[in-house]
Scaffold this motif. Sequence first.
Motif, mmCIF file in Angstrom:
data_model
loop_
_atom_site.group_PDB
_atom_site.id
_atom_site.type_symbol
_atom_site.label_atom_id
_atom_site.label_comp_id
_atom_site.label_asym_id
_atom_site.label_seq_id
_atom_site.Cartn_x
_atom_site.Cartn_y
_atom_site.Cartn_z
ATOM 1 N N LEU A 97 0.655 -1.648 0.095
ATOM 2 C CA LEU A 97 0.449 0.437 -0.223
ATOM 3 C C LEU A 97 0.612 1.349 -0.089
ATOM 4 C CD1 LEU A 97 -2.931 -0.829 2.504
ATOM 5 C CD2 LEU A 97 -2.666 -1.076 0.342
ATOM 6 N N GLY A 98 2.382 1.766 -0.232
ATOM 7 C CA GLY A 98 2.720 2.451 -0.090
ATOM 8 C C GLY A 98 2.749 3.394 1.193
ATOM 9 N N GLY A 99 2.266 2.678 2.537
ATOM 10 C CA GLY A 99 2.290 3.934 3.439
ATOM 11 C C GLY A 99 0.412 4.515 3.354
ATOM 12 N N ALA A 100 -0.539 4.030 2.406
ATOM 13 C CA ALA A 100 -1.993 4.128 2.559
ATOM 14 C C ALA A 100 -2.415 2.880 3.112
ATOM 15 C CB ALA A 100 -2.350 4.100 1.328
ATOM 16 N N GLU A 101 -3.913 3.308 3.779
ATOM 17 C CA GLU A 101 -4.395 2.446 4.510
ATOM 18 C C GLU A 101 -5.476 2.200 4.214
ATOM 19 O OE1 GLU A 101 -5.910 4.091 8.769
ATOM 20 O OE2 GLU A 101 -3.409 4.186 8.920
ATOM 21 N N ILE A 102 -6.134 0.576 3.741
ATOM 22 C CA ILE A 102 -7.886 0.200 3.627
ATOM 23 C C ILE A 102 -8.796 0.923 4.413
ATOM 24 C CG2 ILE A 102 -8.928 -1.536 2.358
ATOM 25 C CD1 ILE A 102 -6.069 -2.866 2.268
ATOM 26 N N PRO A 103 -9.836 1.492 3.727
ATOM 27 C CA PRO A 103 -10.636 1.877 5.064
ATOM 28 C C PRO A 103 -11.668 0.876 4.924
ATOM 29 C CG PRO A 103 -10.707 3.013 3.127
ATOM 30 C CD PRO A 103 -9.847 2.456 3.066
ATOM 31 N N PRO A 104 -12.254 0.828 6.332
ATOM 32 C CA PRO A 104 -12.981 -0.777 6.816
ATOM 33 C C PRO A 104 -14.391 -1.352 5.399
ATOM 34 C CG PRO A 104 -12.539 0.636 7.861
ATOM 35 C CD PRO A 104 -12.019 1.720 7.469
ATOM 36 N N ARG B 173 3.731 -6.899 -1.144
ATOM 37 C CA ARG B 173 5.240 -6.572 -2.023
ATOM 38 C C ARG B 173 5.151 -4.969 -2.162
ATOM 39 N NH1 ARG B 173 5.911 -9.538 -6.851
ATOM 40 N NH2 ARG B 173 8.744 -8.398 -6.907
ATOM 41 N N LEU B 174 6.167 -3.976 -2.308
ATOM 42 C CA LEU B 174 6.652 -3.307 -2.096
ATOM 43 C C LEU B 174 5.725 -2.513 -3.529
ATOM 44 C CD1 LEU B 174 8.575 -1.352 -1.097
ATOM 45 C CD2 LEU B 174 10.090 -0.820 -2.783
ATOM 46 N N ALA B 175 5.044 -1.237 -3.097
ATOM 47 C CA ALA B 175 4.467 -1.048 -3.445
ATOM 48 C C ALA B 175 4.228 -0.733 -5.143
ATOM 49 C CB ALA B 175 3.667 0.347 -3.059
ATOM 50 N N SER B 176 5.313 0.121 -5.449
ATOM 51 C CA SER B 176 6.410 0.206 -6.404
ATOM 52 C C SER B 176 6.756 -0.600 -7.841
ATOM 53 C CB SER B 176 7.493 1.566 -6.505
ATOM 54 O OG SER B 176 8.260 0.067 -5.255
ATOM 55 N N VAL B 177 7.670 -2.411 -6.546
ATOM 56 C CA VAL B 177 7.051 -2.925 -7.217
ATOM 57 C C VAL B 177 5.837 -3.724 -7.887
ATOM 58 C CG1 VAL B 177 8.688 -5.006 -7.975
ATOM 59 C CG2 VAL B 177 9.476 -3.469 -5.809
ATOM 60 N N VAL B 178 5.379 -3.365 -7.110
ATOM 61 C CA VAL B 178 4.297 -4.518 -7.268
ATOM 62 C C VAL B 178 3.143 -3.503 -9.250
ATOM 63 C CG1 VAL B 178 1.647 -4.351 -7.300
ATOM 64 C CG2 VAL B 178 3.259 -5.544 -5.068
ATOM 65 N N VAL B 179 3.458 -2.165 -9.018
ATOM 66 C CA VAL B 179 3.351 -0.938 -9.572
ATOM 67 C C VAL B 179 4.183 -1.318 -10.903
ATOM 68 C CG1 VAL B 179 3.378 1.230 -11.151
ATOM 69 C CG2 VAL B 179 1.724 0.205 -8.791
ATOM 70 N N GLU B 180 5.013 -1.275 -10.826
ATOM 71 C CA GLU B 180 6.466 -1.633 -12.352
ATOM 72 C C GLU B 180 5.730 -3.222 -12.641
ATOM 73 O OE1 GLU B 180 8.800 -2.190 -15.211
ATOM 74 O OE2 GLU B 180 8.282 -0.121 -13.726
ATOM 75 N N GLU B 181 5.832 -4.001 -11.928
ATOM 76 C CA GLU B 181 5.962 -5.010 -12.788
ATOM 77 C C GLU B 181 4.463 -5.282 -12.919
ATOM 78 O OE1 GLU B 181 7.050 -8.234 -9.716
ATOM 79 O OE2 GLU B 181 8.729 -8.255 -9.769
ATOM 80 N N ILE B 182 3.035 -4.543 -12.890
ATOM 81 C CA ILE B 182 1.828 -4.592 -13.366
ATOM 82 C C ILE B 182 2.126 -4.211 -14.828
ATOM 83 C CG2 ILE B 182 -1.110 -4.285 -13.691
ATOM 84 C CD1 ILE B 182 -0.955 -4.836 -10.142
ATOM 85 N N THR B 183 2.186 -3.291 -14.718
ATOM 86 C CA THR B 183 2.362 -2.410 -15.836
ATOM 87 C C THR B 183 3.245 -2.548 -16.946
ATOM 88 O OG1 THR B 183 2.325 -0.112 -14.755
ATOM 89 C CG2 THR B 183 3.078 -0.201 -16.970
ATOM 90 N N ALA B 184 4.948 -3.430 -16.887
ATOM 91 C CA ALA B 184 5.831 -4.394 -17.409
ATOM 92 C C ALA B 184 5.070 -5.254 -17.967
ATOM 93 C CB ALA B 184 6.797 -4.894 -16.914
#
Length: 250
Positions: free
Chosen positions: A56-63, A81-92
Amino acid sequence: MRAARTSQLDWSYGRMTGFDLETTSTDPHTARIVTGSVVEYGGGRPTLARTWVSDLGGAEIPPDSTRIHGFTTEACRIAGRLASVVVEEITADLAAAVEEGRPLVAMNAVYDLTVLDREARRYGVTPLFDRVSPNVLDPYVLDRHVRKHRRGGRTLADLCRHYVVPLDGAHNSEVDATAACALVRKMGRRYRSLARLSLDQLHREQVAWAREQNTELREYFARTPGKQEWARGVSLEWPLLPFREGVSRR
């Protein structure tokens, strides 16, 4: 003879890539990815899926969001996993699918693709549409075109019931991505007017159809007592909302 016959098959018989996100909110500009799945589907080959959980990169999930997809902030921070890595891998993964000639399939694609775009910008990842020009298939837009006046809702679950497509556990990103692929394949085979179009043509048509559909929705809200404010939130863009500097990135 077999090869010649295969060459004449339309896009509904080919391999496609499904994509779905579960997120922290309904606002695509600020929502964070909780889980994401990329599914390779169809083409006479087994379905393959890859799924990510983000920290979540420091964010929170509302109930309210947890009640929909079942993930809590604590669970994501432990298992994600690290949010930035997740975003890069999905995009790739999505970019690779496009480069291989596969269409991207997503239910209400403008939401998921915009979330992914904003997350990419948030973490300094090159956005998908800056890498490739995908052909997108959206069962929501397609159904609103071929069955404009059909009664009933148009959620993923609604469409799966109507088209008799299995949906075993909605709001699971892998399940939803797979179901979206099954829906567009069934639509292509049921409505030959869709299947006769090339993927390039069908993408361009959906841009126009979505604009027309959302124009009508905006006008309906504008003239309906108690819903006038909703009209301002209806965008005419598809499949990606334009990025504007100054929009909150938090």
